[in-house]
Design an enzyme around this catalytic site. Structure first.
Site, PDB file in Angstrom:
ATOM      1  N   LYS A   1      70.884 113.949  77.710  1.00  0.00           N
ATOM      2  CA  LYS A   1      70.201 115.245  77.758  1.00  0.00           C
ATOM      3  C   LYS A   1      68.968 115.060  78.637  1.00  0.00           C
ATOM      4  CE  LYS A   1      69.587 119.427  75.949  1.00  0.00           C
ATOM      5  NZ  LYS A   1      70.250 120.580  76.553  1.00  0.00           N
TER       6      LYS A   1
ATOM      7  N   ASP B   1      76.794 108.402  68.477  1.00  0.00           N
ATOM      8  CA  ASP B   1      77.116 108.526  67.055  1.00  0.00           C
ATOM      9  C   ASP B   1      77.688 109.918  66.775  1.00  0.00           C
ATOM     10  OD1 ASP B   1      77.364 107.724  64.479  1.00  0.00           O
ATOM     11  OD2 ASP B   1      75.251 107.862  63.966  1.00  0.00           O
TER      12      ASP B   1
END
Ligand code: NAD
Length: 393
Positions: free
Chosen positions: A205, A286
């Site tokens: 991001k 994750d």
């Protein structure tokens, strides 16, 4: 990986459902090895509850040393006791032995129920950085002197005085290094080359977290550009999607591209067949690998493995599911398929293939554990032990 002909493989059965799925998976993996003319000498090692029982320690030195020495190991889940300051045993084990990449393949097994329209198109491998990011554990609890010192430093010394509200605050640090990013991306690209995959997608991001996730992507692109010949690896410019026709992409090269993490969660579901190998920082990995696992049957079957340099610790994605523990009902498939990854890394391709085929044949015949039975029409529910015995047969 060079390993002895009859290797010693340390195994941690694990906490909670680990006590059910650990022995079951061990039987299946051993049977597959024997059926392909190989022998494994298992070495039971202990951690978590069993570590406390035998050694009065969560992570005994004997366990860490065995995994360090034998370089190939497998573990079931370990419970993270809830309590202030307690670090996850799983994270501690990965950090102690520098298992810096967590690899989770997501592929469709015939017969497994999926919420997707075309689950058979899913064939992705995620490479998650395993030692850095917010998982490094550098954080301070609200109300402590330390957190107030950090707040003061950030507000007064660094000039971020208008960012944090008054009152209690928790603060964490997100370290992303060039070293950690590059070695992870290198592993993903090498995997793509070795396994004939055509694309590596870097997921971050970076538009918001420029100096952490943005850097991850830039450093990853540097690896693609500088460390491989052009005909082997093609680093796609950001403008690729607008100008695709004009760029000369070498035919057999692995393309390395980047995507924003939030959009990636969408693309992964809408255009599954466009993605192959993904590489990303710890937290993104994750979340994204759990979401990918849900699309092909859920935690009961999602395998994984931690890789360092010349070592592997196979481990399923799921945790110790305490509510299901000790009832001979949990699904051992995730741990079994983690063992398949371990065999693959050891160069035992035929053993690895046999494991996958046997699991697939069992599931597609409708014989499954409770978690899948609810979703399959006409499915036959077996306990952990009987399911494993069916796979062995
Ligand atoms: P979990 O993965 O243990 O369980 C979530 C739910 O998924 C379970 O209630 C169960 O319904 C289902 N499930 C998971 N594995 C299954 C299997 N093999 N067969 C059938 N159903 C299965 O997650 P949680 O409840 O959030 O965590 C429990 C404990 O596990 C926590 O202490 C956590 O820290 C730990 N944990 C360990 C690891 C690891 O060892 N690598 C990973 C995740 C969580």
């Amino acid at each position: 990986l060079e390993i002895p002909e009859n290797p010693i493989i340390p195994i941690i059965h694990g906490d909670g459902i680990g006590k059910d799925v650990g022995p079951a998976a061990q039987k299946v993996l051993e049977a597959a090895a024997n059926a392909t003319g190989r022998d494994i000498a298992w070495m039971r090692v202990y951690a978590g509850e069993s570590g406390r029982e035998k050694y009065d320690e969560n992570l005994p030195d004997d366990t860490v040393n065995a995994i360090d020495e034998h370089r190939v190991a497998i573990k079931g889940p370990l419970t993270t006791p809830v309590g202030a300051g307690f670090r996850s045993l799983n994270v501690a084990l990965r950090q102690t032995l520098d298992f810096y990449s967590n690899v989770r393949p997501t592929y469709y097994l015939d017969g497994v129920p999926s919420p997707m329209k075309a689950p058979e198109e899913m064939d992705m491998v995620t490479f998650r950085e395993n030692t850095e990011d917010v998982y490094a554990g550098i954080e301070w609890e609200a109300g402590t002197d330390e957190v107030e010192q950090v707040r003061e430093f950030v507000e007064e010394e660094m000039g971020f005085d208008d960012v944090m509200h008054d009152g209690p605050i928790g603060i964490g640090i997100k370290p992303i290094t060039e070293f950690g990013s590059k070695r992870l991306v290198r592993k993903a690209i090498d995997y793509a080359i070795e396994h004939d995959r055509d694309k590596v997608t870097l997921v971050g991001k970076g538009n918001i977290m420029k100096f952490t996730e943005g850097q991850f992507t830039e450093w990853g692109m540097e690896v693609a550009e500088e460390e491989y010949p052009d005909e082997e690896v093609f680093a796609a410019p950001d403008s690729l999607w607008e100008t695709q026709d004009e760029i000369d992409i070498p035919e057999d090269a692995v393309m390395v591209e980047s995507r924003l993490a939030d959009a990636m969660l969408q693309w992964m579901q809408l255009r599954t067949d466009e993605f192959s190998v993904l590489a990303m920082p710890n937290l993104n990995g994750d979340y994204l690998s759990d979401a990918a696992g849900a699309q092909i049957g859920g935690l009961g079957i999602a395998p994984g493995a931690n890789f360092g340099d010349a070592r592997v610790l196979a481990e399923p994605v799921h945790g110790s599911a305490p509510k299901r523990a000790g009832q001979d009902m949990a699904n051992p498939t995730a741990l079994i398929l983690s063992g398949r990854l371990m065999f693959d890394y050891m160069g035992w391709k035929d053993t690895a293939d046999l494991v996958r085929d046997a699991v697939e044949e069992t599931i597609s015949s409708g014989k499954v554990t409770y978690d899948l039975e609810r979703q399959i029409e006409g499915g036959e529910k077996l306990g952990t032990t009987e399911y494993a015995e069916t796979i062995v047969e």
